[in-house]
Design an enzyme around this catalytic site. Structure first.
Site, mmCIF file in Angstrom:
data_model
loop_
_atom_site.group_PDB
_atom_site.id
_atom_site.type_symbol
_atom_site.label_atom_id
_atom_site.label_comp_id
_atom_site.label_asym_id
_atom_site.label_seq_id
_atom_site.Cartn_x
_atom_site.Cartn_y
_atom_site.Cartn_z
ATOM 1 N N LYS A 22 25.004 47.044 20.637
ATOM 2 C CA LYS A 22 24.778 45.618 20.391
ATOM 3 C C LYS A 22 23.818 45.048 21.425
ATOM 4 O O LYS A 22 22.879 44.315 21.088
ATOM 5 C CB LYS A 22 26.098 44.856 20.453
ATOM 6 C CG LYS A 22 25.935 43.353 20.203
ATOM 7 C CD LYS A 22 27.098 42.530 20.680
ATOM 8 C CE LYS A 22 26.991 42.206 22.152
ATOM 9 N NZ LYS A 22 27.827 41.065 22.576
ATOM 10 N N ARG A 92 25.240 33.700 23.677
ATOM 11 C CA ARG A 92 24.394 33.527 24.849
ATOM 12 C C ARG A 92 23.034 34.210 24.692
ATOM 13 O O ARG A 92 22.018 33.716 25.171
ATOM 14 C CB ARG A 92 25.110 34.068 26.086
ATOM 15 C CG ARG A 92 24.293 33.848 27.338
ATOM 16 C CD ARG A 92 25.110 33.920 28.593
ATOM 17 N NE ARG A 92 24.327 33.347 29.672
ATOM 18 C CZ ARG A 92 24.251 32.063 29.950
ATOM 19 N NH1 ARG A 92 24.910 31.197 29.231
ATOM 20 N NH2 ARG A 92 23.497 31.617 30.936
ATOM 21 N N CYS A 116 30.568 34.289 25.529
ATOM 22 C CA CYS A 116 31.813 34.377 26.292
ATOM 23 C C CYS A 116 31.799 33.400 27.466
ATOM 24 O O CYS A 116 30.790 33.251 28.150
ATOM 25 C CB CYS A 116 32.005 35.799 26.829
ATOM 26 S SG CYS A 116 32.335 37.020 25.551
#
EC number: 2.5.1.7
Length: 422
Positions: A22, A92, A116
């Site tokens: 990812k 983010r 997060c």
């Protein structure tokens, strides 16, 4: 919201295949904004953050087709420089479009990103790099506005080897004619994978003997064809799940050397570790006891901060006490109180966690507060006696593809449901 119900304890057995990274796929997808040509990216994991990135690219002017792990990105309309808050707040990494958009349009307006909630994760290092290129920064209704009349190559020294800043600055530099030098750059495999992808587009990028990234910028870049590297954090998560449950697991389609530090720690802890081409075999200690081995998180090639939470679970079931020091992010022990609910013995002192192994963890109702902390709770549930219910698994879905199916194939009793839909 979805939740997991996991019945433990279980000793994981069998083989598991690792997905594409990812953290490598995201910046490479953002890099497609550097060109109007067709880009083909293989081994793209089907994850929430990836799907959010597809939506971002479409809003910015791209057409995205995704099927069976392959993403094809083409031009749909002229690039748009302004991002909507509704998408940016979810992730983010959305700030990584800043470099490509600044390079292409000399202007971008981006809301401060989400993701997060792990302490202070500023974008100031990114912005300092853009200023070196000649860009100016301002704020407008909570958005960061970055613009320039002209961008020039520069020598940039990062105050910290930030992965995100290295990625953003490198992508921007690839379209600024001339030589840009990035010192104290991040060395993570995901950065190297982005470099490989940019090279397929015609970018000229190298790493010298001092670890500096040298970018010879071009006026334009072409098409891309690239296969994403294996996810080293998913690899490490399954390594630690096998270890914590004292199982016997083969991890396939991985890059073992990307987890060298972790594997050395497991050897020191008494585990059997066998490494082959693209595979890792983990077996339980011959005497059945896990020796506690402490860690300190550091930039790559040091111990990955993203594996700190899963590693804490291993220490929770070790024979003795040890320490974890978190030197990358603030407030990255939010999983610890949830582990304590399961019977763990953990004391937090600023950046240090003191962990004493217990004979057995117990099933409990717990809540994932971030991606890697959520993965740690899954591992703890596999070790624990009885049923564990993990709420807010959407955090886990941000970074793990088919996680319940992969664990179930190793013998885990794991069920996903949504009580609000029942």
């Amino acid at each position: 919201m979805d939740r997991f119900t996991i019945k433990g304890p279980v000793k994981l057995q069998g083989e598991v295949e690792i997905s594409g990274s990812k953290n490598a796929a995201l910046p490479i997808l953002m890099a497609t904004l550097l060109t109007d040509e067709k880009c083909v990216l293989n081994r793209v994991p089907n994850l929430r953050d990836i799907r959010t990135t597809f939506k971002l690219l479409e809003v910015l002017g791209k057409k995205v087709e995704y099927n069976n792990g392959t993403a094809v990105i083409t031009k749909n309309k002229e690039l748009n420089s302004i991002l909507p808050y509704e998408l940016v707040k979810q992730m983010r990494a959305s700030f990584w479009v800043a470099g490509p958009l600044l390079a292409r349009l000399k202007h971008t307006q981006i809301p401060l990103p989400g993701g997060c909630a792990i302490g202070v994760r500023p974008v100031d290092i990114h912005l300092q790099g853009f200023k070196k290129f000649g860009a100016a920064e301002s704020t407008k209704k909570g958005d960061v506005v970055i613009s320039a009349d002209e961008l020039k190559p520069a020598k940039i020294v990062l105050r910290f080897p930030s992965v995100g800043a290295t990625i953003n600055i490198m992508m921007c530099a690839s379209l600024i004619p001339g030589k840009t030098i990035i010192e104290n750059a991040a060395k993570e495999p995901e950065v190297e994978d982005l470099i490989c992808a940019l090279k397929t587009m015609g970018a000229q990028i190298s790493i010298d003997s001092k670890g500096r990234i040298i970018v010879e910028g071009k006026k334009t870049l072409g098409s891309m064809t690239h296969t994403v590297v294996a996810d080293r954090i998913e690899t490490g998560t399954f390594i630690l799940a096998a270890a914590a449950t004292k199982g016997d697991v083969v991890i396939k389609n991985c890059v073992p050397e990307h987890n060298d530090i972790l594997l050395e720690n497991l050897k020191d802890a008494g585990f059997g570790v066998s490494v082959g081409q693209g595979r890792i075999h983990i077996t339980a200690p011959s005497n059945g006891k896990i020796k506690p081995v402490g860690i300190r998180t550091m930039p790559y090639p040091g111990f990955a901060t993203d594996l700190q939470a899963p590693y804490m679970v291993l220490l929770c079931v070790a024979d003795g006490g040890s320490d974890i020091t978190e030197d990358i992010f603030e407030n990255r022990y939010m999983h610890a109180p949830e582990l304590v609910r399961m019977g763990a013995d953990i004391t937090i002192e600023k950046t240090m966690a003191k962990v004493k192994g217990v004979k057995e963890l117990s099933g409990a109702n717990v809540m994932a507060s971030d991606l890697r902390g959520g993965a740690a709770l899954v591992i703890a549930a596999l070790c624990a006696a009885g049923d564990t219910v993990i709420d807010r698994v959407y955090h886990i879905d941000r970074g793990y593809e088919n996680i319940e199916a992969k664990f179930a194939a190793l013998g885990a009793k794991i069920v996903r449901d949504n009580p609000l839909k029942d």
